[in-house]
Design a protein around this motif. Structure first.
Motif, mmCIF file in Angstrom:
data_model
loop_
_atom_site.group_PDB
_atom_site.id
_atom_site.type_symbol
_atom_site.label_atom_id
_atom_site.label_comp_id
_atom_site.label_asym_id
_atom_site.label_seq_id
_atom_site.Cartn_x
_atom_site.Cartn_y
_atom_site.Cartn_z
ATOM 1 N N TYR A 332 0.845 -1.189 0.000
ATOM 2 C CA TYR A 332 0.000 0.000 0.000
ATOM 3 C C TYR A 332 0.885 1.246 0.000
ATOM 4 C CZ TYR A 332 1.032 0.440 5.018
ATOM 5 O OH TYR A 332 1.672 0.587 6.220
ATOM 6 N N ARG A 333 0.251 2.394 -0.164
ATOM 7 C CA ARG A 333 0.894 3.693 -0.016
ATOM 8 C C ARG A 333 0.048 4.555 0.905
ATOM 9 N NH1 ARG A 333 4.488 4.863 -4.862
ATOM 10 N NH2 ARG A 333 4.417 2.942 -6.101
ATOM 11 N N PHE A 334 0.702 5.488 1.573
ATOM 12 C CA PHE A 334 -0.031 6.459 2.383
ATOM 13 C C PHE A 334 0.292 7.851 1.869
ATOM 14 C CE2 PHE A 334 4.039 5.907 4.505
ATOM 15 C CZ PHE A 334 4.441 7.214 4.760
ATOM 16 N N ALA A 335 -0.519 8.819 2.257
ATOM 17 C CA ALA A 335 -0.321 10.190 1.800
ATOM 18 C C ALA A 335 -0.730 11.164 2.892
ATOM 19 C CB ALA A 335 -1.141 10.459 0.535
ATOM 20 N N PHE A 336 0.015 12.248 2.981
ATOM 21 C CA PHE A 336 -0.392 13.396 3.790
ATOM 22 C C PHE A 336 -1.039 14.416 2.846
ATOM 23 C CE2 PHE A 336 3.315 11.728 6.167
ATOM 24 C CZ PHE A 336 2.698 11.478 7.388
ATOM 25 N N ARG A 337 -2.235 14.864 3.200
ATOM 26 C CA ARG A 337 -2.958 15.838 2.379
ATOM 27 C C ARG A 337 -3.026 17.171 3.113
ATOM 28 N NH1 ARG A 337 -9.403 15.624 0.660
ATOM 29 N NH2 ARG A 337 -9.310 17.239 -0.984
ATOM 30 N N TYR A 338 -2.580 18.232 2.451
ATOM 31 C CA TYR A 338 -2.630 19.580 3.015
ATOM 32 C C TYR A 338 -3.747 20.363 2.331
ATOM 33 C CZ TYR A 338 -1.468 24.391 4.139
ATOM 34 O OH TYR A 338 -1.537 25.686 4.577
ATOM 35 N N ILE A 339 -4.566 21.053 3.155
ATOM 36 C CA ILE A 339 -5.685 21.841 2.638
ATOM 37 C C ILE A 339 -5.637 23.226 3.272
ATOM 38 C CG2 ILE A 339 -8.196 21.975 2.384
ATOM 39 C CD1 ILE A 339 -8.286 18.959 2.975
ATOM 40 N N SER A 340 -5.872 24.253 2.475
ATOM 41 C CA SER A 340 -6.020 25.607 3.010
ATOM 42 C C SER A 340 -7.019 26.364 2.158
ATOM 43 C CB SER A 340 -4.666 26.348 3.048
ATOM 44 O OG SER A 340 -4.182 26.560 1.725
ATOM 45 N N GLY A 341 -7.439 27.481 2.660
ATOM 46 C CA GLY A 341 -8.433 28.312 1.979
ATOM 47 C C GLY A 341 -9.127 29.183 2.994
ATOM 48 N N ALA A 342 -9.895 28.554 3.893
ATOM 49 C CA ALA A 342 -10.504 29.265 5.017
ATOM 50 C C ALA A 342 -9.493 29.262 6.164
ATOM 51 C CB ALA A 342 -11.800 28.588 5.438
ATOM 52 N N GLY A 343 -8.409 29.984 5.972
ATOM 53 C CA GLY A 343 -7.282 29.921 6.890
ATOM 54 C C GLY A 343 -6.184 29.075 6.274
ATOM 55 N N ALA A 344 -4.963 29.255 6.758
ATOM 56 C CA ALA A 344 -3.820 28.525 6.198
ATOM 57 C C ALA A 344 -2.850 28.168 7.321
ATOM 58 C CB ALA A 344 -3.125 29.360 5.127
ATOM 59 N N THR A 345 -2.898 26.935 7.722
ATOM 60 C CA THR A 345 -1.960 26.425 8.715
ATOM 61 C C THR A 345 -0.651 26.032 8.018
ATOM 62 O OG1 THR A 345 -3.728 25.567 10.115
ATOM 63 C CG2 THR A 345 -1.556 24.597 10.416
ATOM 64 N N ARG A 346 0.464 26.417 8.602
ATOM 65 C CA ARG A 346 1.756 25.959 8.094
ATOM 66 C C ARG A 346 2.074 24.626 8.755
ATOM 67 N NH1 ARG A 346 6.138 29.837 9.623
ATOM 68 N NH2 ARG A 346 6.248 28.575 11.522
ATOM 69 N N VAL A 347 2.246 23.589 7.967
ATOM 70 C CA VAL A 347 2.406 22.229 8.476
ATOM 71 C C VAL A 347 3.796 21.706 8.134
ATOM 72 C CG1 VAL A 347 1.648 19.838 8.212
ATOM 73 C CG2 VAL A 347 -0.041 21.670 8.421
ATOM 74 N N THR A 348 4.474 21.118 9.124
ATOM 75 C CA THR A 348 5.787 20.507 8.921
ATOM 76 C C THR A 348 5.757 19.077 9.451
ATOM 77 O OG1 THR A 348 6.789 22.673 9.292
ATOM 78 C CG2 THR A 348 8.262 20.773 9.280
ATOM 79 N N ILE A 349 6.312 18.152 8.680
ATOM 80 C CA ILE A 349 6.359 16.736 9.054
ATOM 81 C C ILE A 349 7.783 16.224 8.869
ATOM 82 C CG2 ILE A 349 5.621 14.413 8.354
ATOM 83 C CD1 ILE A 349 2.849 15.587 7.815
ATOM 84 N N ASP A 350 8.205 15.354 9.781
ATOM 85 C CA ASP A 350 9.560 14.805 9.712
ATOM 86 C C ASP A 350 9.570 13.427 10.373
ATOM 87 O OD1 ASP A 350 12.248 14.595 9.203
ATOM 88 O OD2 ASP A 350 12.855 16.291 10.451
#
Length: 357
Positions: A332-350
């Motif tokens: 399988y594969r996994f994915a991180f999905r980033y969404i913004s529009g009504a506000g914009a969170t800055r997201v960092t993953i490591d």
């Protein structure tokens, strides 16, 4: 408390919490090896072993109240004991930076009971069952499983130096004398290093991942950042003069469950500023079109609540999510999905890790 960080690195080298008395779905308990009316594992508790190469193990079991678990004569309690030699304890002490076995055992930070209980399996396993069976882990008295791999040769507890020196099933159960101590492993990350989830060489690593910017009206979709947990990481930010509409996916390389069931995804996470939370999705490899158009409808969203944004930059926390069982047996594969529009969170993953827990 000498070199306790080294000790922790051994303990957390990889996992496997399992609370029932079976091994896993592939275990066959039809064997009658070792079923007698003699006391359970009587061959462990005798004068020869108490004064010979198993003396450290026997002494520790006695001092920590585990002799009863080794000498019960109830046939329904037949178990397996992995008995480390005195030399195994000496090797462990040296590896963890102690001057002697006595120094290791005197360190209150070392959970001796948990370590000892990890050497007592809840099922009666012959050497042949361990070598040729299809189960991938062994449930123990500590509640922590011992992983078993057979691809390219038998490897127990993710330690290729651990050998079963000899076995004895004369008592009501089986004793395997082993050359290394079984340190409890809570999370097996043998696979994670293969797909660069620490992003130390982020640009090169991302060549094996896939970024799909479904919508990118401004700001930035997933890409490398120097503000990871410890060096580089990946980041998405939909703010550019104000919140912009962004729908960005970063898709992992394929994850294949072989001897390890890749049932848990772990990662470091930091966010800043208010906006929609990211999401985690998964897809079976058979349903994934690597060269075709991106199709979000083929993916399954995982139920997971990300923590709220921090009030300061780069405040990382440990996150973990279980992969549904229907994905365990195949790739399988996994994915991180980033969404913004009504506000914009800055997201960092490591520090992304996939393993068995």
């Amino acid at each position: 408390m000498k070199n306790i960080l080294k000790y922790a690195s051994f303990v957390f080298a990889g996992m496997l919490i399992f609370s029932t008395s079976c091994i896993d779905e592939n275990y066959d308990d039809s064997s009658d090896v070792g079923i007698t009316d003699d006391p359970l594992l009587l061959t462990v508790i005798n004068e020869e072993n108490a004064s010979g190469e198993l003396s450290s193990f026997i002494s520790l079991a006695d001092e920590n109240g585990l002799v009863g678990a080794l000498t019960s004569n109830k046939t329904q309690e037949q178990r397996t004991v992995f008995a480390p030699t005195n030399n195994a304890f000496a090797i462990l002490a040296s590896q963890l930076g102690y001057d002697s076995v006595e120094d290791l055992l005197a360190d209150d930070a070392v959970n001796l009971v948990e370590i000892l209980e990890t050497h007592i399996a809840l099922a009666n396993l012959s050497l042949n069952q361990i070598e040729t069976g299809s189960f991938r882990s062994i449930a123990t008295l500590s509640g922590i499983n011992v992983p078993v791999a057979r691809d390219g040769g038998l490897v127990i507890n993710a330690n290729p130096d651990l050998e079963i020196l000899r076995s004895n099933s004369e008592g009501n159960g089986t004793v395997h004398v082993i050359s290394r101590v079984l340190l409890p492993i809570r999370f097996n990350i043998d696979f994670s290093a293969d797909f660069g989830g620490d992003f130390d060489a982020c640009s090169a690593v991302l060549a094996d991942w896939r970024v799909e910017n479904v919508v990118l009206a401004g700001g930035s979709g997933w890409g490398c950042t120097s503000f990871g947990f410890d060096g580089q990481g990946i980041q998405a930010n939909g703010f550019s003069g104000g919140p912009q509409e962004v729908d960005s996916w970063i898709i992992s390389p394929v994850q294949e469950s072989n001897d390890v069931v890749l049932n848990t995804l772990k990662f470091k996470y930091a966010s800043r500023f208010d906006g929609p939370s990211p999401e985690i999705w998964v897809i079976a490899e058979d349903d994934y079109e690597a060269d075709g158009a991106f199709d979000a409808s083929a993916w399954t969203q995982l139920e997971f609540n990300f923590p709220p944004p921090a009030s300061e930059n780069n405040v990382f926390s440990d996150q973990a999510v279980g992969i549904p069982s229907e994905f365990h047996n195949d790739a399988y594969r996994f994915a991180f999905r980033y969404i913004s529009g009504a506000g914009a969170t800055r997201v960092t993953i490591d520090n992304v890790e996939v393993g068995e827990e």
